[in-house]
Design an enzyme around this catalytic site. Structure first.
Site, PDB file in Angstrom:
ATOM      1  N   CYS A  76       0.896  -1.272  -0.070  1.00 36.84           N
ATOM      2  CA  CYS A  76      -0.014   0.145  -0.027  1.00 36.84           C
ATOM      3  C   CYS A  76       0.931   1.345  -0.034  1.00 36.84           C
ATOM      4  CB  CYS A  76      -0.838  -0.038   1.115  1.00 36.84           C
ATOM      5  SG  CYS A  76      -2.464   0.932   0.909  1.00 36.84           S
ATOM      6  N   HIS A 167      -3.128  -5.209   1.508  1.00 40.16           N
ATOM      7  CA  HIS A 167      -2.591  -5.487   2.923  1.00 40.16           C
ATOM      8  C   HIS A 167      -2.607  -6.883   3.203  1.00 40.16           C
ATOM      9  CE1 HIS A 167      -2.359  -1.373   4.713  1.00 40.16           C
ATOM     10  NE2 HIS A 167      -3.237  -1.223   3.620  1.00 40.16           N
ATOM     11  N   GLU A 169      -0.818  -8.340   5.215  1.00 40.21           N
ATOM     12  CA  GLU A 169      -0.629  -8.725   6.829  1.00 40.21           C
ATOM     13  C   GLU A 169      -1.912  -8.528   7.644  1.00 40.21           C
ATOM     14  OE1 GLU A 169      -0.404  -5.993   5.000  1.00 40.21           O
ATOM     15  OE2 GLU A 169      -0.791  -4.319   6.259  1.00 40.21           O
TER      16      GLU A 169
HETATM   17  N1  GLN Z   1      -3.673   6.352   1.154  1.00 38.53           N
HETATM   18  C1  GLN Z   1      -2.187   5.993   1.530  1.00 38.53           C
HETATM   19  C2  GLN Z   1      -1.388   6.827   0.694  1.00 38.53           C
HETATM   20  O1  GLN Z   1      -1.613   7.333  -0.207  1.00 38.53           O
HETATM   21  C3  GLN Z   1      -2.041   4.690   1.315  1.00 38.53           C
HETATM   22  C4  GLN Z   1      -2.970   3.958   2.258  1.00 38.53           C
HETATM   23  C5  GLN Z   1      -2.433   2.753   3.195  1.00 38.53           C
HETATM   24  O2  GLN Z   1      -1.263   2.452   3.079  1.00 38.53           O
HETATM   25  N2  GLN Z   1      -3.343   1.575   3.505  1.00 38.53           N
HETATM   26  O3  GLN Z   1      -0.167   6.956   1.046  1.00 38.53           O
END
Ligand code: GLN
Length: 190
Positions: A76, A167, A169
């Site tokens: 992410c 994610h 995890e």
């Molecule tokens: N929205 C976050 C970003 O732009 C990422 C979200 C996340 O890691 N769950 O960095």
């Protein structure tokens, strides 16, 4: 095998637990010199713009050098950090994997969603938890797509770098982390 988890911010502890369940020794990385003791690195989810703010110059340089030479897995916000190009808004990427990624790209109303989809990792469909996820808009040559959400690549790999826009995890399934540990063990030979 020592695996570092960047622990400046975000959900680093869930990665630590998962990696330990899989038998890895985990180091929570907060200081530049810690990059010298690890064989692989996980950059967790969180807020990529905050990571950029919290990383001092020296840690940023160490992180960049590590991601360009040693096995690194970003989830992410971590995937955003590893990208070549970052959009919405534009921000610095480490250019460790040739992807263009768009932050918060799935819209507010469905900003968190669980999807199941087939994966090139084999076995059952993979559960994927997306939280304010970015979308990989473009993958460069040689970037392998290991899972998709509809038409969008969501798990990619090239050389020693892996990136997931979800994610792993937060799901019980250990295959994604196991794949990363395989990469750390074998280098680029998988
Ligand atoms: N929205 C976050 C970003 O732009 C990422 C979200 C996340 O890691 N769950 O960095």
């Amino acid at each position: 095998m020592k695996i570092g988890v960047l622990a400046l911010q975000g959900d680093f502890d869930a990665h630590r637990r998962r990696l330990e369940e899989l038998g890895a020794e985990v180091v929570l990385v907060r200081k530049p010199e810690q990059f010298d003791e690890i064989d692989g690195l996980v950059i967790p989810g969180g807020e990529s713009s905050t990571f950029l703010k919290l990383l001092g110059d020296e840690t940023f340089r160490k992180l960049s050098a590590f991601a360009h030479t040693k096995p690194t897995f970003g989830t992410c916000a971590g995937a955003i950090m590893l990208a070549k190009e970052v959009e919405n808004p534009h921000q610095q990427g480490l250019n460790a994997i040739d992807i263009t990624i768009r932050r918060n790209a799935y819209g507010r109303q469905i900003d968190s969603i669980i999807v199941e989809a087939a994966t090139a990792l084999g076995g059952d469909p993979l559960e994927m938890v997306f939280i304010r996820a970015p979308r990989i808009e473009k993958v460069g040559e040689g970037v392998e797509v290991l899972a998709q959400r509809g038409d969008d690549p969501v798990l990619v790999r090239k050389g020693t770098v892996m990136a997931a826009t979800f994610h792993p995890e937060l799901s019980a399934d250990m295959r994604v982390h196991a794949e990363f540990l395989k990469l750390v063990k074998n280098g680029t030979k998988y």
